[in-house]
Design a protein around this motif. Structure first.
Motif, PDB file in Angstrom:
ATOM      1  N   HIS A  34       0.817  -1.215   0.000  1.00  0.00           N
ATOM      2  CA  HIS A  34       0.000   0.000   0.000  1.00  0.00           C
ATOM      3  C   HIS A  34       0.856   1.274   0.000  1.00  0.00           C
ATOM      4  O   HIS A  34       0.401   2.324  -0.445  1.00  0.00           O
ATOM      5  N   ALA A  35       2.089   1.157   0.504  1.00  0.00           N
ATOM      6  CA  ALA A  35       2.910   2.359   0.683  1.00  0.00           C
ATOM      7  C   ALA A  35       3.888   2.625  -0.464  1.00  0.00           C
ATOM      8  O   ALA A  35       4.680   3.561  -0.390  1.00  0.00           O
ATOM      9  N   VAL A  36       3.844   1.812  -1.529  1.00  0.00           N
ATOM     10  CA  VAL A  36       4.731   2.068  -2.677  1.00  0.00           C
ATOM     11  C   VAL A  36       3.965   1.948  -4.002  1.00  0.00           C
ATOM     12  O   VAL A  36       2.921   1.303  -4.069  1.00  0.00           O
ATOM     13  N   LEU A  37       4.519   2.579  -5.023  1.00  0.00           N
ATOM     14  CA  LEU A  37       4.023   2.402  -6.381  1.00  0.00           C
ATOM     15  C   LEU A  37       5.141   1.765  -7.188  1.00  0.00           C
ATOM     16  O   LEU A  37       6.313   2.046  -6.954  1.00  0.00           O
ATOM     17  N   ALA A  38       4.778   0.905  -8.134  1.00  0.00           N
ATOM     18  CA  ALA A  38       5.774   0.239  -8.964  1.00  0.00           C
ATOM     19  C   ALA A  38       5.743   0.830 -10.368  1.00  0.00           C
ATOM     20  O   ALA A  38       4.676   1.018 -10.950  1.00  0.00           O
ATOM     21  N   VAL A  39       6.942   1.125 -10.888  1.00  0.00           N
ATOM     22  CA  VAL A  39       7.049   1.745 -12.213  1.00  0.00           C
ATOM     23  C   VAL A  39       8.019   0.929 -13.079  1.00  0.00           C
ATOM     24  O   VAL A  39       9.100   0.563 -12.623  1.00  0.00           O
ATOM     25  N   ARG A  40       7.600   0.608 -14.295  1.00  0.00           N
ATOM     26  CA  ARG A  40       8.482  -0.084 -15.246  1.00  0.00           C
ATOM     27  C   ARG A  40       8.522   0.743 -16.525  1.00  0.00           C
ATOM     28  O   ARG A  40       7.463   1.100 -17.045  1.00  0.00           O
ATOM     29  N   ASP A  41       9.713   1.051 -17.015  1.00  0.00           N
ATOM     30  CA  ASP A  41       9.880   1.891 -18.204  1.00  0.00           C
ATOM     31  C   ASP A  41       9.069   3.183 -18.094  1.00  0.00           C
ATOM     32  O   ASP A  41       8.419   3.612 -19.047  1.00  0.00           O
ATOM     33  N   GLY A  42       9.065   3.764 -16.904  1.00  0.00           N
ATOM     34  CA  GLY A  42       8.378   5.035 -16.713  1.00  0.00           C
ATOM     35  C   GLY A  42       6.866   4.930 -16.601  1.00  0.00           C
ATOM     36  O   GLY A  42       6.182   5.940 -16.493  1.00  0.00           O
ATOM     37  N   ARG A  43       6.342   3.695 -16.609  1.00  0.00           N
ATOM     38  CA  ARG A  43       4.881   3.559 -16.542  1.00  0.00           C
ATOM     39  C   ARG A  43       4.459   2.794 -15.288  1.00  0.00           C
ATOM     40  O   ARG A  43       5.111   1.842 -14.870  1.00  0.00           O
ATOM     41  N   LEU A  44       3.348   3.247 -14.743  1.00  0.00           N
ATOM     42  CA  LEU A  44       2.822   2.664 -13.511  1.00  0.00           C
ATOM     43  C   LEU A  44       2.347   1.225 -13.754  1.00  0.00           C
ATOM     44  O   LEU A  44       1.773   0.920 -14.796  1.00  0.00           O
ATOM     45  N   LEU A  45       2.604   0.344 -12.776  1.00  0.00           N
ATOM     46  CA  LEU A  45       2.195  -1.062 -12.889  1.00  0.00           C
ATOM     47  C   LEU A  45       1.157  -1.390 -11.822  1.00  0.00           C
ATOM     48  O   LEU A  45       1.367  -1.114 -10.641  1.00  0.00           O
ATOM     49  N   GLU A  47      -0.838  -3.776  -9.204  1.00  0.00           N
ATOM     50  CA  GLU A  47      -0.197  -4.702  -8.263  1.00  0.00           C
ATOM     51  C   GLU A  47      -0.279  -6.167  -8.699  1.00  0.00           C
ATOM     52  O   GLU A  47       0.507  -6.991  -8.242  1.00  0.00           O
ATOM     53  N   ASP A  48      -1.201  -6.512  -9.600  1.00  0.00           N
ATOM     54  CA  ASP A  48      -1.336  -7.919  -9.999  1.00  0.00           C
ATOM     55  C   ASP A  48      -0.526  -8.255 -11.258  1.00  0.00           C
ATOM     56  O   ASP A  48      -0.600  -9.374 -11.757  1.00  0.00           O
ATOM     57  N   VAL A  49       0.232  -7.293 -11.785  1.00  0.00           N
ATOM     58  CA  VAL A  49       0.989  -7.541 -13.024  1.00  0.00           C
ATOM     59  C   VAL A  49       2.084  -8.579 -12.786  1.00  0.00           C
ATOM     60  O   VAL A  49       2.814  -8.518 -11.802  1.00  0.00           O
TER      61      VAL A  49
ATOM     62  N   VAL B  11      -3.851   0.312 -14.658  1.00  0.00           N
ATOM     63  CA  VAL B  11      -2.513   0.606 -14.133  1.00  0.00           C
ATOM     64  C   VAL B  11      -2.573   0.898 -12.643  1.00  0.00           C
ATOM     65  O   VAL B  11      -1.554   0.975 -11.964  1.00  0.00           O
ATOM     66  N   PHE B  12      -3.793   1.095 -12.120  1.00  0.00           N
ATOM     67  CA  PHE B  12      -3.897   1.500 -10.722  1.00  0.00           C
ATOM     68  C   PHE B  12      -5.173   0.943 -10.112  1.00  0.00           C
ATOM     69  O   PHE B  12      -6.243   1.021 -10.708  1.00  0.00           O
ATOM     70  N   ASN B  13      -5.022   0.381  -8.917  1.00  0.00           N
ATOM     71  CA  ASN B  13      -6.149  -0.239  -8.235  1.00  0.00           C
ATOM     72  C   ASN B  13      -6.349   0.412  -6.871  1.00  0.00           C
ATOM     73  O   ASN B  13      -5.388   0.615  -6.139  1.00  0.00           O
TER      74      ASN B  13
END
Lengths: 66, 306
Positions: A34-45, A47-49, B11-13
């Motif tokens: 809940h306390a972080v965001l994941a980014v790959r190649d500058g794009r948001l991912l 959580e289930d990716v 991209v966001f949930n």
């Protein structure tokens, strides 16, 4: 073939083996999803990716202020 | 996970809303929700002039961005506190942001240029800032924000406080039963006759991760780093604990806050009139509860003595 994923958070890095989801990776390195965001190649991912081989994921802390 | 609006990959949930959105529909949702909060709490209207306090962080820059998109007359205020390294970097982000948006007007107040000392210098000199400059910093920012709002003829001051900020403050105040502070915490603080400007928090329903996601998706370049003085702050510790609870039970923070606002609405927390009697400061004219000089002017009075 074994998947190989690199995770970057602040000034730390992790190399992980095996396919897994963003959410599981975050927990594995001891952070609260809940306390972080994941980014790959500058794009948001989301959580289930499922991360792919050679993915480089940057984790961004969302907490700020004092 | 699929976007609820269009079915493309999300991209966001948001677990507390059971809502996942894509790169296109998340920013749309975010802007619409901001407008909803502005209306719900009667914060301001299209004819009002809004001053947005910007720090260079994700929340305040996202707020300025959204208010401009919604067509409000929103100008920015940045206060340069002269904190080593941090102020230079954050000021740069704010100036870049403003330069990229034609029509975005930015006021910069440079503490050293206007008052002769940086925040770390003042904090070191006065008793109040001996351990940490954060309390002096809060005092300075409140004073400058109120002054610029009044002098600039603005109707309202908007800050980027998000739900996590509000909940961390509430949590801390409940732990210490600071009933006076609890009674005064709200999405809108009305102007008063003594000269306090109207203050609003249009992002008070957003989780911190939501404002961060908006900034990332819309490529707002903000400062990731924490203010060096905030490291170890109690409110950050509380945020960590609250996030742990949120992780285990999505919606915990939202319920805590909305439940508080409901209880407040029902008169559960009543402000005592005698606690808030304010008079103008004998030097700057801004409202203060102290006789004579306000706490801000007292900071500099001691500098003048030397």
């Amino acid at each position: 073939m074994e998947a190989h994923v690199r995770i970057i958070y602040r000034d730390r890095e992790w190399e992980l083996q095996g396919r897994r989801r963003v959410r599981d990776v975050v927990k594995e390195i001891g952070l609260i999803p809940h306390a972080v965001l994941a980014v790959r190649d500058g794009r948001l991912l989301a959580e289930d990716v499922m991360l792919e081989d050679k993915d480089e994921v940057k984790l961004i802390a969302v907490i700020s202020g004092g | 996970m699929k976007c609820r609006k269009c079915g493309r990959p999300a991209v966001f949930n948001m677990r507390q809303h059971k809502l996942a959105l894509c790169e296109v529909h998340y920013p749309e949702w975010f802007v619409a929700q901001t407008q909803r909060a502005i209306e719900k709490y009667h914060m301001f209207g299209p004819d009002d002039r809004v001053l947005v306090a910007v720090s260079g962080g994700k929340d305040s820059l996202a707020l300025w961005d959204v208010l401009l998109q919604l067509g409000y007359q929103a100008d920015g205020l940045y206060i340069d506190l002269g904190i080593d390294g941090y102020s230079v970097a954050s000021r740069e982000k704010v100036e870049q942001f403003a330069a990229q948006r034609p029509g975005a007007r930015l006021t910069v107040v440079d503490l050293r240029a206007e008052y002769g000392e940086t925040l770390p210098q003042v904090a070191q000199r006065v008793h109040r800032g001996r351990d940490k400059p954060c309390s002096v910093c809060g005092l300075i920012k409140r004073h400058v924000m109120n002054r610029v709002t009044r002098d600039g003829g603005y109707d309202v001051l908007a800050t980027g406080h998000n739900l996590d900020d509000e909940v961390a403050v509430l949590f801390g105040n409940v732990l210490h039963w600071q009933t006076g502070y609890i009674a005064r915490q709200a999405p809108v603080l009305p102007a008063n006759r003594a000269g306090l400007a109207r203050k609003v928090k249009p992002f008070c329903h957003f989780y911190e991760r939501e404002t961060a996601a908006y900034a990332l998706i819309t490529s707002i370049d903000y400062i990731y780093d924490e203010c060096p003085h905030a490291v170890g702050a109690t409110s950050l510790r509380h945020k960590g604990i609250l996030n742990q609870m949120e992780e285990e039970a999505p919606g915990t923070k939202l319920q805590f806050y909305l439940g508080f606002l409901r209880a407040r609405e029902e008169g559960f927390f009543r402000e005592r009139a005698e606690e808030v009697e304010l008079r103008p400061c004998s030097n700057c004219g801004q409202p203060t509860s102290a006789p004579g000089l306000c706490a801000f002017c007292r900071l500099w009075e001691r500098a003048a003595d030397r």
